[in-house]
Design a protein around this motif. Structure first.
Motif, PDB file in Angstrom:
ATOM      1  N   ALA A 107      14.680 -78.786  55.576  1.00 19.33           N
ATOM      2  CA  ALA A 107      14.005 -78.989  56.857  1.00 19.33           C
ATOM      3  C   ALA A 107      12.587 -78.437  56.826  1.00 19.33           C
ATOM      4  CB  ALA A 107      14.805 -78.340  57.981  1.00 19.33           C
ATOM      5  N   ALA A 108      12.389 -77.358  56.061  1.00 25.86           N
ATOM      6  CA  ALA A 108      11.068 -76.737  55.993  1.00 25.86           C
ATOM      7  C   ALA A 108      10.135 -77.467  55.036  1.00 25.86           C
ATOM      8  CB  ALA A 108      11.202 -75.276  55.569  1.00 25.86           C
ATOM      9  N   ARG A 109      10.695 -78.078  54.000  1.00 26.18           N
ATOM     10  CA  ARG A 109       9.867 -78.659  52.937  1.00 26.18           C
ATOM     11  C   ARG A 109       9.894 -80.185  52.901  1.00 26.18           C
ATOM     12  NH1 ARG A 109      12.428 -74.720  48.269  1.00 26.18           N
ATOM     13  NH2 ARG A 109      11.893 -72.730  49.254  1.00 26.18           N
ATOM     14  N   GLY A 110      11.004 -80.795  53.322  1.00 23.93           N
ATOM     15  CA  GLY A 110      11.145 -82.235  53.232  1.00 23.93           C
ATOM     16  C   GLY A 110      11.308 -82.703  51.805  1.00 23.93           C
ATOM     17  N   GLY A 111      11.056 -83.991  51.583  1.00 29.34           N
ATOM     18  CA  GLY A 111      11.137 -84.547  50.238  1.00 29.34           C
ATOM     19  C   GLY A 111      12.446 -85.270  49.984  1.00 29.34           C
ATOM     20  N   ASP A 112      12.914 -85.182  48.748  1.00 27.56           N
ATOM     21  CA  ASP A 112      14.092 -85.918  48.292  1.00 27.56           C
ATOM     22  C   ASP A 112      15.339 -85.088  48.569  1.00 27.56           C
ATOM     23  OD1 ASP A 112      16.019 -87.373  46.966  1.00 27.56           O
ATOM     24  OD2 ASP A 112      14.849 -87.648  45.134  1.00 27.56           O
ATOM     25  N   VAL A 114      18.366 -85.663  47.570  1.00 28.76           N
ATOM     26  CA  VAL A 114      19.365 -85.610  46.490  1.00 28.76           C
ATOM     27  C   VAL A 114      19.261 -84.303  45.710  1.00 28.76           C
ATOM     28  CG1 VAL A 114      20.143 -86.681  44.341  1.00 28.76           C
ATOM     29  CG2 VAL A 114      19.667 -88.097  46.348  1.00 28.76           C
ATOM     30  N   PRO A 115      18.096 -83.981  45.110  1.00 36.88           N
ATOM     31  CA  PRO A 115      18.028 -82.694  44.414  1.00 36.88           C
ATOM     32  C   PRO A 115      18.015 -81.501  45.370  1.00 36.88           C
ATOM     33  CG  PRO A 115      15.877 -83.758  44.382  1.00 36.88           C
ATOM     34  CD  PRO A 115      16.846 -84.760  44.935  1.00 36.88           C
ATOM     35  N   ALA A 116      17.489 -81.686  46.581  1.00 40.39           N
ATOM     36  CA  ALA A 116      17.340 -80.564  47.502  1.00 40.39           C
ATOM     37  C   ALA A 116      18.630 -80.209  48.237  1.00 40.39           C
ATOM     38  CB  ALA A 116      16.248 -80.869  48.523  1.00 40.39           C
ATOM     39  N   ILE A 117      19.479 -81.204  48.492  1.00 45.51           N
ATOM     40  CA  ILE A 117      20.719 -80.936  49.235  1.00 45.51           C
ATOM     41  C   ILE A 117      21.946 -81.326  48.416  1.00 45.51           C
ATOM     42  CG2 ILE A 117      22.054 -81.427  51.311  1.00 45.51           C
ATOM     43  CD1 ILE A 117      19.463 -82.000  52.782  1.00 45.51           C
ATOM     44  N   ALA A 118      22.053 -82.599  48.033  1.00 43.62           N
ATOM     45  CA  ALA A 118      23.276 -83.083  47.384  1.00 43.62           C
ATOM     46  C   ALA A 118      23.581 -82.327  46.098  1.00 43.62           C
ATOM     47  CB  ALA A 118      23.156 -84.583  47.110  1.00 43.62           C
ATOM     48  N   ASP A 119      22.587 -82.200  45.220  1.00 45.91           N
ATOM     49  CA  ASP A 119      22.818 -81.490  43.963  1.00 45.91           C
ATOM     50  C   ASP A 119      23.125 -80.015  44.197  1.00 45.91           C
ATOM     51  OD1 ASP A 119      22.368 -83.814  42.576  1.00 45.91           O
ATOM     52  OD2 ASP A 119      20.397 -83.236  41.797  1.00 45.91           O
ATOM     53  N   VAL A 120      22.434 -79.422  45.160  1.00 43.52           N
ATOM     54  CA  VAL A 120      22.592 -77.987  45.413  1.00 43.52           C
ATOM     55  C   VAL A 120      23.983 -77.673  45.946  1.00 43.52           C
ATOM     56  CG1 VAL A 120      21.797 -76.030  46.799  1.00 43.52           C
ATOM     57  CG2 VAL A 120      20.140 -77.592  45.766  1.00 43.52           C
ATOM     58  N   VAL A 121      24.419 -78.384  46.985  1.00 45.30           N
ATOM     59  CA  VAL A 121      25.722 -78.060  47.576  1.00 45.30           C
ATOM     60  C   VAL A 121      26.856 -78.388  46.612  1.00 45.30           C
ATOM     61  CG1 VAL A 121      24.884 -78.303  49.934  1.00 45.30           C
ATOM     62  CG2 VAL A 121      25.907 -80.277  48.794  1.00 45.30           C
ATOM     63  N   ALA A 122      26.686 -79.447  45.801  1.00 53.57           N
ATOM     64  CA  ALA A 122      27.732 -79.780  44.829  1.00 53.57           C
ATOM     65  C   ALA A 122      27.856 -78.687  43.777  1.00 53.57           C
ATOM     66  CB  ALA A 122      27.422 -81.125  44.167  1.00 53.57           C
ATOM     67  N   ALA A 123      26.725 -78.257  43.228  1.00 46.42           N
ATOM     68  CA  ALA A 123      26.752 -77.238  42.174  1.00 46.42           C
ATOM     69  C   ALA A 123      27.205 -75.892  42.713  1.00 46.42           C
ATOM     70  CB  ALA A 123      25.372 -77.110  41.531  1.00 46.42           C
ATOM     71  N   GLN A 124      26.637 -75.469  43.830  1.00 48.12           N
ATOM     72  CA  GLN A 124      26.983 -74.155  44.363  1.00 48.12           C
ATOM     73  C   GLN A 124      28.395 -74.129  44.940  1.00 48.12           C
ATOM     74  OE1 GLN A 124      23.842 -72.947  47.044  1.00 48.12           O
ATOM     75  NE2 GLN A 124      22.468 -72.420  45.351  1.00 48.12           N
ATOM     76  N   LEU A 356      16.828 -89.953  47.859  1.00 48.69           N
ATOM     77  CA  LEU A 356      16.993 -90.239  49.278  1.00 48.69           C
ATOM     78  C   LEU A 356      15.971 -89.394  50.038  1.00 48.69           C
ATOM     79  CD1 LEU A 356      18.596 -91.526  51.646  1.00 48.69           C
ATOM     80  CD2 LEU A 356      20.096 -89.519  51.563  1.00 48.69           C
ATOM     81  N   VAL A 357      14.895 -90.041  50.465  1.00 47.35           N
ATOM     82  CA  VAL A 357      13.841 -89.343  51.195  1.00 47.35           C
ATOM     83  C   VAL A 357      14.045 -89.603  52.674  1.00 47.35           C
ATOM     84  CG1 VAL A 357      11.355 -89.086  51.538  1.00 47.35           C
ATOM     85  CG2 VAL A 357      12.259 -89.597  49.250  1.00 47.35           C
ATOM     86  N   LEU A 358      14.169 -88.529  53.434  1.00 47.99           N
ATOM     87  CA  LEU A 358      14.423 -88.622  54.863  1.00 47.99           C
ATOM     88  C   LEU A 358      13.251 -88.037  55.635  1.00 47.99           C
ATOM     89  CD1 LEU A 358      18.119 -87.391  54.713  1.00 47.99           C
ATOM     90  CD2 LEU A 358      17.346 -89.760  54.874  1.00 47.99           C
ATOM     91  N   SER A 359      13.109 -88.485  56.862  1.00 49.09           N
ATOM     92  CA  SER A 359      12.038 -87.992  57.721  1.00 49.09           C
ATOM     93  C   SER A 359      12.645 -87.405  58.981  1.00 49.09           C
ATOM     94  CB  SER A 359      11.092 -89.132  58.099  1.00 49.09           C
ATOM     95  OG  SER A 359      10.177 -88.705  59.087  1.00 49.09           O
TER      96      SER A 359
END
Length: 368
Positions: A107-112, A114-124, A356-359
């Motif tokens: 929410a603070a940085r935006g962007g993609d 997939v690496p920022a949320i999907a990859d992180v929650v899956a790995a962690q 997946l880039v969201l606004s």
């Protein structure tokens, strides 16, 4: 050599099963073996690389998802308690914290996403369950991606060498950690490495694909208000289940005919490689990813996203819980988000958004 829902492909010398009911039966057929590594992977690996990557191949041969009968049951049973719904529920708080932190940073940085949320929650998420929280999620994701890329294109020497390097790093890092499944083969490092690597690989790549698709579905159908307002979590569960129904994170599984076996109206000979589609499409065709997000509808649970039979995905409860936590955290933090850009993975095996880039701004629904 074809029949409704089943066809033989001469180019790849294999059978492809697309009819969901035939796939469901085939997943329970004892004559179809999960021991397909030699036929589906090693056979395509350049001969000069096989010796070089012998430790990698030995580890893959030990994965219990590639075994049958008692060896499969015994190795699966050793870790089954970790993935029981009751045990996974004990991690609800940790999974919520992981998801909220990842979404907060996004929410603070935006962007993609997939690496920022999907990859992180899956790995962690999988790391929390296996007590590997001290290993950076970037490393866990890189290891899993290297192995998945090799399995998807095992004829490429560079992918084999990259997967071997990832496995070497994993062995040096993970097996030295006291919390990494200490009760699994404590006197057999090779067996322990196989189990840990299989759970990390299987858990992260597929769960990341599920989370990415679920976020797209949530945002494109403007469901955030409903999810955020539901304290029971049922609305988030519906989003996750609908995502699984629409796009299984794994496109197919392979089986090897041990003896002549009938699949529908087709007679499959012994020694034949059989590809079972988990999404109802021909797995040898170029995958057709949706250009527009399907409309919201009640979710069905009779899909094959987690396979079936004795090899039903052991991590299904954890994958659902991680995706549910991510969907809920996103709905609460960014209720007005819209889709700006979507790009799919090009793998026919491991499916989901590559980007997946969201606004956060409110606008008309974008269902690209």
């Amino acid at each position: 050599m074809s029949a409704p829902g089943v066809r033989y492909d001469a180019t790849f010398d294999c059978w492809v099963v697309t009819d969901p009911e035939l796939v469901r039966r085939a997943l329970r057929e004892p004559a179809l073996s999960a021991q397909t590594l030699e036929a589906a992977t090693v056979a395509f690996l350049p001969s000069e690389v096989r010796d070089e990557c012998a430790p990698l191949l030995d580890t893959l041969r030990r994965w219990f998802v590639t075994l049958d009968g008692e060896p499969h049951r015994r190795r699966r049973q050793a870790v089954a308690h970790l993935f029981s719904p009751r045990h996974v529920r004990a991690f609800d708080g940790a999974l919520t914290e992981i998801a909220e932190a990842a979404v907060g940073r996004y929410a603070a940085r935006g962007g993609d996403a997939v690496p920022a949320i999907a990859d992180v929650v899956a790995a962690q998420g999988i790391a929390a369950l296996l007590d590997l929280g001290g290993v950076p999620h970037e490393r866990l994701t890189a290891w899993a991606r290297s192995v998945s890329e090799f399995l998807a294109t095992s004829y490429r020497a560079d992918r084999a060498r990259a997967a071997q390097a990832a496995l070497d790093e994993m062995a040096a890092s993970v097996l030295e950690r006291p919390g990494a499944l200490p009760g699994v083969a404590p006197d057999d490092p090779a067996e322990r490495l196989a189990t840990v690597s299989m759970l990390l690989f299987g858990g992260m790549e597929t769960t990341s694909g599920l989370v990415g698709f679920a976020l797209w579905y949530l945002v494109a159908n403007q469901l955030s208000d409903r999810v955020a307002a539901d304290p029971s979590g049922a609305e988030a569960e519906t989003v996750v289940e609908r995502a699984l129904e629409l796009l299984s994170p794994i496109g197919h599984v392979a089986r090897l005919a041990l003896r002549p076996v009938r699949i529908g109206d087709a007679e499959v000979p012994p020694g034949a490689l059989v590809l079972l589609a988990l999404h109802g499409e021909d797995v040898l065709d170029q995958p057709e990813m949706p250009a527009r997000c399907p409309a919201h509808a009640p979710a069905r649970r009779d899909h094959l996203a987690f396979g079936g039979g004795p090899h039903f995905c052991i991590g299904a409860p954890l994958a659902r819980a991680i995706a549910g936590a991510a969907v809920t955290a996103f709905a609460r933090a960014l209720p007005s988000a819209t889709v700006r850009e979507l790009r799919w993975r090009d793998s026919p095996t491991f499916r989901g958004p590559a980007s997946l880039v969201l606004s956060p701004e409110t606008s008309e629904p974008d269902r690209r």
